[in-house]
Motif scaffolding. Structure first.
Motif, PDB file in Angstrom:
ATOM      1  N   ILE A  26      22.038 -16.486   8.580  1.00 51.09           N
ATOM      2  CA  ILE A  26      21.770 -16.609   7.348  1.00 51.09           C
ATOM      3  C   ILE A  26      20.759 -15.575   6.986  1.00 51.09           C
ATOM      4  O   ILE A  26      20.516 -14.947   5.851  1.00 51.09           O
ATOM      5  CB  ILE A  26      21.309 -18.122   6.865  1.00 51.09           C
ATOM      6  N   GLY A  27      19.740 -15.281   7.869  1.00 52.92           N
ATOM      7  CA  GLY A  27      18.687 -14.421   7.456  1.00 52.92           C
ATOM      8  C   GLY A  27      19.307 -13.019   7.501  1.00 52.92           C
ATOM      9  O   GLY A  27      19.037 -12.183   6.657  1.00 52.92           O
ATOM     10  N   ALA A  28      20.281 -12.688   8.199  1.00 56.41           N
ATOM     11  CA  ALA A  28      20.899 -11.323   8.232  1.00 56.41           C
ATOM     12  C   ALA A  28      21.677 -11.208   6.968  1.00 56.41           C
ATOM     13  O   ALA A  28      21.804 -10.004   6.094  1.00 56.41           O
ATOM     14  CB  ALA A  28      21.961 -11.131   9.482  1.00 56.41           C
ATOM     15  N   ALA A  29      22.175 -12.260   6.384  1.00 56.31           N
ATOM     16  CA  ALA A  29      23.053 -12.242   5.045  1.00 56.31           C
ATOM     17  C   ALA A  29      22.123 -11.815   3.947  1.00 56.31           C
ATOM     18  O   ALA A  29      22.309 -11.207   3.246  1.00 56.31           O
ATOM     19  CB  ALA A  29      24.070 -13.434   4.893  1.00 56.31           C
ATOM     20  N   VAL A  30      21.059 -12.665   4.235  1.00 59.00           N
ATOM     21  CA  VAL A  30      20.019 -12.505   3.014  1.00 59.00           C
ATOM     22  C   VAL A  30      19.522 -11.111   2.687  1.00 59.00           C
ATOM     23  O   VAL A  30      19.532 -10.438   1.752  1.00 59.00           O
ATOM     24  CB  VAL A  30      18.923 -13.463   2.996  1.00 59.00           C
ATOM     25  N   LEU A  31      19.314 -10.568   4.142  1.00 57.50           N
ATOM     26  CA  LEU A  31      18.613  -9.053   4.016  1.00 57.50           C
ATOM     27  C   LEU A  31      19.668  -7.984   3.475  1.00 57.50           C
ATOM     28  O   LEU A  31      19.561  -7.272   2.872  1.00 57.50           O
ATOM     29  CB  LEU A  31      18.290  -8.815   5.543  1.00 57.50           C
ATOM     30  N   ALA A  32      21.177  -8.289   3.893  1.00 63.28           N
ATOM     31  CA  ALA A  32      21.854  -7.568   3.617  1.00 63.28           C
ATOM     32  C   ALA A  32      22.147  -7.539   2.123  1.00 63.28           C
ATOM     33  O   ALA A  32      22.372  -6.458   1.562  1.00 63.28           O
ATOM     34  CB  ALA A  32      23.368  -7.838   4.150  1.00 63.28           C
ATOM     35  N   ALA A  33      21.984  -8.841   1.682  1.00 60.65           N
ATOM     36  CA  ALA A  33      22.240  -8.866   0.207  1.00 60.65           C
ATOM     37  C   ALA A  33      21.147  -8.334  -0.494  1.00 60.65           C
ATOM     38  O   ALA A  33      21.353  -7.822  -1.683  1.00 60.65           O
ATOM     39  CB  ALA A  33      22.421 -10.209  -0.242  1.00 60.65           C
ATOM     40  N   LEU A  34      19.909  -8.685  -0.267  1.00 61.41           N
ATOM     41  CA  LEU A  34      18.879  -7.745  -0.810  1.00 61.41           C
ATOM     42  C   LEU A  34      18.907  -6.070  -0.770  1.00 61.41           C
ATOM     43  O   LEU A  34      18.525  -5.483  -1.731  1.00 61.41           O
ATOM     44  CB  LEU A  34      17.576  -8.133  -0.034  1.00 61.41           C
ATOM     45  N   CYS A  35      19.305  -5.723   0.287  1.00 60.18           N
ATOM     46  CA  CYS A  35      19.464  -4.468   0.368  1.00 60.18           C
ATOM     47  C   CYS A  35      20.760  -3.597  -0.567  1.00 60.18           C
ATOM     48  O   CYS A  35      20.536  -2.496  -0.853  1.00 60.18           O
ATOM     49  CB  CYS A  35      19.750  -3.836   2.113  1.00 60.18           C
ATOM     50  N   LEU A  36      21.556  -4.662  -0.648  1.00 56.23           N
ATOM     51  CA  LEU A  36      22.784  -3.925  -1.488  1.00 56.23           C
ATOM     52  C   LEU A  36      22.463  -4.263  -3.025  1.00 56.23           C
ATOM     53  O   LEU A  36      23.126  -3.683  -3.855  1.00 56.23           O
ATOM     54  CB  LEU A  36      24.021  -4.917  -1.416  1.00 56.23           C
ATOM     55  N   LEU A  37      21.233  -5.310  -3.396  1.00 55.29           N
ATOM     56  CA  LEU A  37      21.181  -5.594  -4.753  1.00 55.29           C
ATOM     57  C   LEU A  37      20.868  -4.370  -5.700  1.00 55.29           C
ATOM     58  O   LEU A  37      21.203  -4.284  -6.646  1.00 55.29           O
ATOM     59  CB  LEU A  37      19.888  -6.675  -4.634  1.00 55.29           C
ATOM     60  N   PRO A  38      19.858  -3.346  -5.084  1.00 61.90           N
ATOM     61  CA  PRO A  38      19.563  -2.379  -6.217  1.00 61.90           C
ATOM     62  C   PRO A  38      20.819  -1.554  -6.370  1.00 61.90           C
ATOM     63  O   PRO A  38      20.843  -1.092  -7.718  1.00 61.90           O
ATOM     64  CB  PRO A  38      18.303  -1.394  -5.219  1.00 61.90           C
ATOM     65  N   MET A  39      21.797  -1.345  -5.412  1.00 61.70           N
ATOM     66  CA  MET A  39      22.922  -0.266  -5.851  1.00 61.70           C
ATOM     67  C   MET A  39      23.925  -0.816  -6.905  1.00 61.70           C
ATOM     68  O   MET A  39      24.252  -0.315  -7.655  1.00 61.70           O
ATOM     69  CB  MET A  39      23.722  -0.107  -4.308  1.00 61.70           C
ATOM     70  N   LEU A  40      24.070  -2.432  -6.460  1.00 58.84           N
ATOM     71  CA  LEU A  40      25.033  -3.113  -7.584  1.00 58.84           C
ATOM     72  C   LEU A  40      24.235  -3.222  -8.849  1.00 58.84           C
ATOM     73  O   LEU A  40      25.089  -3.411  -9.933  1.00 58.84           O
ATOM     74  CB  LEU A  40      25.167  -4.512  -7.176  1.00 58.84           C
ATOM     75  N   ALA A  41      23.002  -3.552  -8.938  1.00 56.38           N
ATOM     76  CA  ALA A  41      22.145  -3.749  -9.995  1.00 56.38           C
ATOM     77  C   ALA A  41      22.162  -2.346 -10.798  1.00 56.38           C
ATOM     78  O   ALA A  41      22.310  -2.277 -12.123  1.00 56.38           O
ATOM     79  CB  ALA A  41      20.630  -4.011  -9.823  1.00 56.38           C
ATOM     80  N   VAL A  42      22.215  -1.238 -10.125  1.00 63.49           N
ATOM     81  CA  VAL A  42      22.127   0.192 -11.054  1.00 63.49           C
ATOM     82  C   VAL A  42      23.599   0.240 -11.592  1.00 63.49           C
ATOM     83  O   VAL A  42      23.695   0.853 -12.544  1.00 63.49           O
ATOM     84  CB  VAL A  42      21.929   1.250  -9.928  1.00 63.49           C
ATOM     85  N   GLY A 252      18.606   1.913 -19.617  1.00 61.58           N
ATOM     86  CA  GLY A 252      20.076   1.964 -19.501  1.00 61.58           C
ATOM     87  C   GLY A 252      20.278   3.543 -19.041  1.00 61.58           C
ATOM     88  O   GLY A 252      21.074   3.750 -18.108  1.00 61.58           O
ATOM     89  N   ALA A 253      19.405   4.447 -19.560  1.00 59.49           N
ATOM     90  CA  ALA A 253      19.714   6.019 -19.289  1.00 59.49           C
ATOM     91  C   ALA A 253      19.213   6.108 -18.035  1.00 59.49           C
ATOM     92  O   ALA A 253      19.906   6.947 -17.096  1.00 59.49           O
ATOM     93  CB  ALA A 253      19.117   6.848 -20.466  1.00 59.49           C
ATOM     94  N   ALA A 254      18.175   5.620 -17.658  1.00 56.52           N
ATOM     95  CA  ALA A 254      17.735   5.659 -16.303  1.00 56.52           C
ATOM     96  C   ALA A 254      18.625   5.113 -15.054  1.00 56.52           C
ATOM     97  O   ALA A 254      18.926   5.706 -14.052  1.00 56.52           O
ATOM     98  CB  ALA A 254      16.371   4.819 -16.006  1.00 56.52           C
ATOM     99  N   SER A 255      19.330   4.076 -15.469  1.00 54.85           N
ATOM    100  CA  SER A 255      20.249   3.506 -14.485  1.00 54.85           C
ATOM    101  C   SER A 255      21.612   4.311 -14.264  1.00 54.85           C
ATOM    102  O   SER A 255      22.174   4.598 -13.374  1.00 54.85           O
ATOM    103  CB  SER A 255      20.792   2.077 -14.931  1.00 54.85           C
ATOM    104  N   GLN A 256      21.955   4.924 -15.488  1.00 55.48           N
ATOM    105  CA  GLN A 256      22.969   5.766 -15.469  1.00 55.48           C
ATOM    106  C   GLN A 256      22.841   7.026 -14.647  1.00 55.48           C
ATOM    107  O   GLN A 256      23.699   7.617 -13.833  1.00 55.48           O
ATOM    108  CB  GLN A 256      23.553   6.122 -16.978  1.00 55.48           C
ATOM    109  N   LEU A 257      21.517   7.470 -14.782  1.00 56.64           N
ATOM    110  CA  LEU A 257      21.087   8.755 -14.228  1.00 56.64           C
ATOM    111  C   LEU A 257      20.998   8.474 -12.602  1.00 56.64           C
ATOM    112  O   LEU A 257      21.558   9.081 -11.715  1.00 56.64           O
ATOM    113  CB  LEU A 257      19.698   9.483 -14.618  1.00 56.64           C
ATOM    114  N   ALA A 258      20.371   7.260 -12.434  1.00 62.11           N
ATOM    115  CA  ALA A 258      20.265   6.513 -11.053  1.00 62.11           C
ATOM    116  C   ALA A 258      21.583   6.492 -10.277  1.00 62.11           C
ATOM    117  O   ALA A 258      21.782   6.688  -9.048  1.00 62.11           O
ATOM    118  CB  ALA A 258      19.507   5.366 -10.895  1.00 62.11           C
ATOM    119  N   LEU A 259      22.571   6.164 -11.128  1.00 59.88           N
ATOM    120  CA  LEU A 259      23.981   5.852 -10.544  1.00 59.88           C
ATOM    121  C   LEU A 259      24.504   7.207  -9.945  1.00 59.88           C
ATOM    122  O   LEU A 259      25.127   7.319  -8.892  1.00 59.88           O
ATOM    123  CB  LEU A 259      24.838   5.185 -11.494  1.00 59.88           C
ATOM    124  N   GLY A 260      24.471   8.411 -10.873  1.00 55.33           N
ATOM    125  CA  GLY A 260      24.977   9.753 -10.553  1.00 55.33           C
ATOM    126  C   GLY A 260      23.962  10.123  -9.111  1.00 55.33           C
ATOM    127  O   GLY A 260      24.837  10.693  -8.125  1.00 55.33           O
TER     128      GLY A 260
END
Length: 555
Positions: A26-42, A252-260
């Motif tokens: 569970i701890g490993a899954a939570v950490l992986a989800a937290l690490c993946l969150l910024p990329m998915l959010a962007v 929004g523009a910051a997120s779009q630039l961050a995605l690039g």
């Protein structure tokens, strides 16, 4: 009686093992989800936000962002390759005066943040600096009577980044050269090749995967850099993200630039991973190669080639910063600076401890339960190193700001109470960003220490009745302690140097040494910026010294 009691004594142990393994998973899954969150959010914020600002940027500065980022990456890649590979081969394969000194000194520029190097060289080379002032005094020229290279340019930014990032290539290339068998080199010499031809046709191709990995690490740091390019006025994706978020208030523009920028960083990460598995070679008999004794012009050339990076990457900027600091009015013992130091130390210490704990959870889960889930969690945990700090900041602030606003709106509607921002703007969210950014460094150190623990040790511990947790505490932890301490030290110093994530996510009126140095430099108060910069460099020397000791023991 013993036969009856045996099952009852084993079953609780098995139950405890199951629960602890589940908790670890569970701890490993939570950490992986937290690490993946910024990329998915962007990604989500970029595709669900209007493109009005982005369309305006695409017609004005976006092509410049892309072009300057690409040019900067190419220049730094070429510079770090030439300096790092050449210096590594000279100190490993040849013998010349000062070689032992250069073995260590060539690593030390890694302690300098690139933006600190930029402050030092701007003070020396800018129009009012000592170099141009002396030139005008000696020649009697006026400001328009001569041409001098502009330090505040894309070339100047590339030079600053090259001077602090070439040690990545140097360390990996040197390790690769030391691992090569002398038999292949001697075979090339027996076929009539000169030592330099043997280097270019045999030694260099064999070390190519390690060199490519070092160059790609340097380029990933280049695209993540904000302090240097911002101070020099070089417009890249990193500066565009900060301008859109802070200057324009357009997330929004910051997120779009961050995605690039994220897409570019992930491409580099994939290339780095692929380079490790390509161009492998095998030597049937490892024979240590004696160093080539250089004489004459070659000897002087080797000394000069190794001395130049040390001179420009260590000696000159250190002298410049010390002289700037002496002439400044900044007092490290003042209450204000003690506050900056306390903020920096507390953030770095908390981030180091939590990041290493996260690395232990992911790494130990992979060891206890190897499989697809553990491998995926480890890979996601490593992705953060390829993601610039500004992208992580945007990726965390977007979802957590939405969460805080939703909670506040519900509390207002239900209880007529405003909760404000619970997570956004807190130090814990900033520490989470640090953990995501530097988890890969902690994982590398942890896995290096774990490789020394034979699987038979685990089996023996389990036979003696130890649980999964007990095996780690009594067997793994004592062996891993040096590696874990090294990982904590590396993360500590990386956090001390981190600038873009700190600028965007820090709580109100909560400044660090890096922020203070950036603020003073932005106000053209370079003498004042030298004081916090020197403290940051001094902190960075600690892990570099450890790396130097490790390098010295490898041969």
């Amino acid at each position: 009686m013993a036969v009856i009691e045996t099952p009852h004594t084993e079953r609780p142990s098995a139950a405890r093992k199951s629960s602890r393994v589940t908790a670890l998973g569970i701890g490993a899954a939570v950490l992986a989800a937290l690490c993946l969150l910024p990329m998915l959010a962007v990604f989500y914020a970029a595709i669900t936000t209007g493109t009005d600002t982005l369309n305006a940027l695409s017609q004005t500065v976006l092509p410049r962002y892309a072009g300057t980022t690409l040019i900067l990456v190419i220049l730094v890649a070429l510079g770090t390759f030439a300096i790092g590979t050449g210096a590594a081969w000279l100190v490993t394969m040849t013998d010349f005066p000062g070689r032992r000194f250069f073995e260590i000194a060539l690593v030390i520029p890694l302690a300098f943040p690139a933006y600190v190097m930029a402050y030092a060289y701007t003070h020396v080379l800018d129009h009012p600096g000592i170099v141009q002032s002396t030139l005008r005094d000696v020649t009697g020229w006026g400001p328009r009577d001569y041409w001098f290279p502009e330090i505040r340019s894309i070339g100047g930014a590339a030079l600053m980044l090259t001077l602090v990032l070439y040690p990545y290539v140097y360390l990996l290339a040197r390790t690769a050269f030391m691992g090569q068998s002398a038999s292949t080199f001697f075979a090339a010499r027996a076929l009539g090749k000169t030592p330099w031809q043997a280097f270019f046709q045999v030694s260099l191709p064999m070390a190519r995967p390690a060199i490519a990995a070092g160059v790609l690490l340097a380029t990933m740091e280049t695209i993540a850099d904000f302090g240097t390019v911002s101070y020099f006025g070089v417009q890249t994706f990193a500066t565009g993200i900060y301008t859109s978020w802070i200057g324009m208030g357009d997330r929004g523009a910051a997120s779009q630039l961050a995605l690039g920028l994220l897409a570019f960083a992930l491409i580099l990460a994939v290339l780095e991973r692929q380079s490790r598995g390509e161009a492998k070679y095998h030597a049937s008999r490892i024979e240590t190669m004696g160093r080539l004794h250089l004489t004459g012009l070659r000897r002087k050339g080797a000394v000069l080639l190794c001395a130049l990076p040390v001179l420009f990457g260590l000696i000159l900027p250190t002298i410049a910063l010390v002289l700037m600091g002496i002439g400044s009015e900044q007092d490290l013992l003042s209450r204000r600076y003690i506050g900056f130091l306390q903020n920096s130390l507390s953030l770095a210490s908390l981030a180091a401890v939590l990041t290493v704990c996260a690395a232990v959870v992911l790494g130990y889960f992979q060891r206890v339960h190897p499989g697809g889930k553990a491998t995926a969690a480890l890979y996601i945990g490593r992705l953060g190193y390829a993601v610039p700090g500004g992208v992580i900041a945007v990726g965390l602030l977007v979802p957590f700001a939405a969460f805080d606003n939703a909670v506040d709106a519900w509390m207002r509607a239900t209880f007529d109470i405003s909760t404000g921002l619970l997570l956004t703007g807190s130090i814990w969210l900033l520490i989470a960003a640090y953990m995501i950014r530097f988890l890969a460094a902690a994982l590398g150190s942890y896995e290096g220490g774990q490789s020394a623990i034979n699987a038979n040790m685990d089996a023996a511990s389990r036979v003696l009745g130890k649980t999964t947790y007990g095996t780690f505490r009594r067997v793994h932890f004592p062996i891993l302690t040096p590696a874990l301490l090294t990982a904590m030290l590396i993360v500590f110093v990386d956090v001390m140097k981190e600038l873009p994530a700190t600028l965007i996510m820090r709580p109100f009126n909560y400044d660090t040494l890096a922020v203070q140095a950036y603020r003073l430099a932005s106000d053209e108060r370079l003498e004042g910026a030298a004081v916090p910069s020197l403290v940051i460099v001094a902190m960075g020397l600690i892990p570099v010294i450890l790396l130097c000791r490790r390098v010295g023991r490898q041969r």
